[in-house]
Design a protein around this motif. Structure first.
Motif, PDB file in Angstrom:
ATOM      1  N   THR A 151     -42.586 -33.283 -58.136  1.00  0.00           N
ATOM      2  CA  THR A 151     -41.738 -34.843 -57.860  1.00  0.00           C
ATOM      3  C   THR A 151     -42.652 -35.502 -58.321  1.00  0.00           C
ATOM      4  O   THR A 151     -42.174 -36.644 -59.167  1.00  0.00           O
ATOM      5  CB  THR A 151     -41.245 -34.419 -56.475  1.00  0.00           C
ATOM      6  N   ARG A 152     -44.187 -35.618 -57.360  1.00  0.00           N
ATOM      7  CA  ARG A 152     -44.810 -36.465 -57.720  1.00  0.00           C
ATOM      8  C   ARG A 152     -45.265 -36.579 -58.880  1.00  0.00           C
ATOM      9  O   ARG A 152     -45.698 -36.326 -59.653  1.00  0.00           O
ATOM     10  CB  ARG A 152     -46.297 -36.239 -56.842  1.00  0.00           C
ATOM     11  N   VAL A 213     -43.442 -37.869 -50.151  1.00  0.00           N
ATOM     12  CA  VAL A 213     -42.717 -38.694 -51.865  1.00  0.00           C
ATOM     13  C   VAL A 213     -40.791 -38.047 -51.802  1.00  0.00           C
ATOM     14  O   VAL A 213     -40.083 -38.431 -52.095  1.00  0.00           O
ATOM     15  CB  VAL A 213     -43.203 -38.279 -53.418  1.00  0.00           C
ATOM     16  N   CYS A 214     -41.803 -36.201 -51.640  1.00  0.00           N
ATOM     17  CA  CYS A 214     -40.446 -35.533 -51.615  1.00  0.00           C
ATOM     18  C   CYS A 214     -39.231 -35.848 -50.473  1.00  0.00           C
ATOM     19  O   CYS A 214     -38.190 -35.805 -50.889  1.00  0.00           O
ATOM     20  CB  CYS A 214     -40.974 -34.008 -51.622  1.00  0.00           C
ATOM     21  N   ASN A 216     -38.860 -38.339 -48.982  1.00  0.00           N
ATOM     22  CA  ASN A 216     -38.640 -39.882 -49.493  1.00  0.00           C
ATOM     23  C   ASN A 216     -37.717 -40.387 -50.649  1.00  0.00           C
ATOM     24  O   ASN A 216     -36.609 -40.737 -50.730  1.00  0.00           O
ATOM     25  CB  ASN A 216     -39.742 -41.342 -49.586  1.00  0.00           C
ATOM     26  N   THR A 217     -37.307 -39.154 -51.539  1.00  0.00           N
ATOM     27  CA  THR A 217     -36.929 -39.204 -52.630  1.00  0.00           C
ATOM     28  C   THR A 217     -35.467 -38.046 -52.141  1.00  0.00           C
ATOM     29  O   THR A 217     -34.717 -39.514 -53.053  1.00  0.00           O
ATOM     30  CB  THR A 217     -37.798 -38.346 -54.128  1.00  0.00           C
ATOM     31  N   LYS A 220     -33.378 -41.186 -50.091  1.00  0.00           N
ATOM     32  CA  LYS A 220     -32.684 -41.930 -51.000  1.00  0.00           C
ATOM     33  C   LYS A 220     -31.121 -41.578 -51.613  1.00  0.00           C
ATOM     34  O   LYS A 220     -30.659 -42.482 -51.439  1.00  0.00           O
ATOM     35  CB  LYS A 220     -33.763 -42.664 -51.724  1.00  0.00           C
ATOM     36  N   GLN A 221     -31.500 -40.308 -51.824  1.00  0.00           N
ATOM     37  CA  GLN A 221     -30.419 -39.785 -52.650  1.00  0.00           C
ATOM     38  C   GLN A 221     -29.518 -39.095 -52.260  1.00  0.00           C
ATOM     39  O   GLN A 221     -28.290 -39.517 -52.060  1.00  0.00           O
ATOM     40  CB  GLN A 221     -30.658 -38.427 -53.307  1.00  0.00           C
ATOM     41  N   GLN A 245     -36.233 -30.893 -59.329  1.00  0.00           N
ATOM     42  CA  GLN A 245     -37.445 -30.974 -59.555  1.00  0.00           C
ATOM     43  C   GLN A 245     -37.912 -30.222 -60.403  1.00  0.00           C
ATOM     44  O   GLN A 245     -39.173 -30.856 -61.236  1.00  0.00           O
ATOM     45  CB  GLN A 245     -38.925 -31.659 -58.600  1.00  0.00           C
TER      46      GLN A 245
END
Length: 379
Positions: A151-152, A213-214, A216-217, A220-221, A245
């Motif tokens: 993902t990053r 990152v995973c 938080n991403t 958000k979704q 991903q």
């Protein structure tokens, strides 16, 4: 020209209906016109034989020549070459393999990047377990498991830059993605005793990726955080997020490979549903040209006929998609007779070819079985 011939034929048919006296004459004219039409050549792709091969800096050019010639003489058509994603090494070895008559594929470790000198400078790129431990310094199962986060952006771009470097090597047919997944959430049942493990559920130390990152991403979704889940294994959005991903990496790699007129191939787990369950890998959803499922039956305590079952399952899951399936076979424990049976099972169940792991380990007796099968295999 084609249109005028169609018109002529149409007029002749109408006229024949009105004037039976000249029927035979008109038929002769039609037959002459049909004879002039170009005939489409029907081509059947040959059943392909592959092997995986890792370069060794101690080998000379002559050593490579002998090795590759041995493969070709014993029925191998294509070779997947691992240079640890080193394009310069690949550019040296590729012409030697092609001179021997082998099709060359650039085999690379994708999300698992052991001893990657660039990635090791960035500890934050590595995948993190539910326990909160990073593959940078805490590796699941075995020391060479150093998995990057798919993902990053930075780790993704690094992987894709390696794909691009390999795709630019002249003479290469495909970039071949291996370890294009997450670390094993479940090991094949036959390997569990080796690690003294019982895996009846998704264990935190083998469940990835929980990096910032995973998380938080995903939040958000979907407006929820996997760290708050009592049982992450049953949250379908979290599972699908991770499948997506990996798919994004594959889809981007496909675009890069095709930019350089190469195709994209991938080594995958036995069939899509099983891959989904074991390693977060749903390869029937990918944009890819060929898949090589690793149907290593002995890893799963299965009999040889399992190779046919798994091949058929994968072929069915790919139905309607422009993706070829080539069955991967693990040779070390197999007798020559079993090798012959495995090849036929793959062929009978819809595979476009078979790949043998690996070239270094193929015995003379197994080579004889492989070579003999090329003429004995039933269509």
């Amino acid at each position: 020209m084609k249109l005028s011939r169609i018109i002529i034929v149409s007029i002749l048919f109408v006229h024949i209906g009105c004037n039976t006296e000249t029927k035979n004459e008109k038929q002769e004219v039609i037959q002459e016109i049909v004879k002039e039409q170009p005939q489409k050549e029907i081509k059947t792709k040959a059943f392909k034989y592959w092997t995986w091969f890792t370069v060794n800096d101690s080998l000379s050019t002559e050593d490579y020549k002998r090795e590759f010639q041995k493969y070709k003489e014993n029925g191998i058509d294509a070779i997947l070459i691992n240079t640890e994603a080193n394009a310069k090494k690949l550019s040296v070895v590729t012409p030697i393999a092609k001179q021997a008559g082998l099709e060359v594929h650039a085999w690379m470790f994708t999300m698992n990047r052991p001893n990657d000198s660039i990635a090791l400078q960035h500890p934050e790129w590595y995948s993190v377990s539910r326990e909160g431990k990073s593959c940078y310094d805490t590796r699941p199962y075995i020391d060479y498991y150093q998995w990057l986060c798919p993902t990053r952006k930075e780790s993704r771009n690094h992987v894709l830059s390696l794909v691009e470097n390999l795709a630019q090597v002249e003479g290469v047919t495909s970039v071949h993605l291996d370890y294009i997944r997450y670390p094993d959430i479940f090991l094949p049942i036959g390997l569990l005793p080796k690690y003294n493990l019982v895996q009846d559920e998704e264990l935190p130390e083998f469940d990835f990726c929980y990096c910032d990152v995973c998380l938080n991403t995903f939040e958000k979704q979907h407006h929820k955080n996997p760290k708050d889940f009592k049982n992450p294994a049953i949250d379908m959005e979290w599972k699908q997020f991770r499948l997506n991903q990996v798919k994004k990496v594959v889809d981007d790699a496909y675009a890069i490979a095709h930019k350089y007129d190469k195709i994209l191939t991938a080594a995958v787990f036995p069939y899509p549903e099983m891959s989904d369950h074991m390693v977060r890998q749903r390869w029937d959803k990918w944009t890819v040209d060929m898949v090589l499922p690793m149907v290593y039956h002995n890893f799963y305590n299965e009999e040889t006929d399992w190779i046919g079952y798994v091949t058929q399952q994968g072929v069915k899951d790919l139905k309607g998609k422009p993706v070829e399936l080539h069955t991967g076979i693990y040779l070390p424990p197999m007798s020559p007779e079993e090798v012959s049976i495995a090849i036929q099972l793959a062929k009978d169940n819809g595979a476009s070819g078979v790949s043998f792991f690996d070239g270094h380990a193929i015995t003379d007796e197994q080579f004889k079985a492989i070579k003999a099968s090329k003429s004995n295999i039933r269509n």
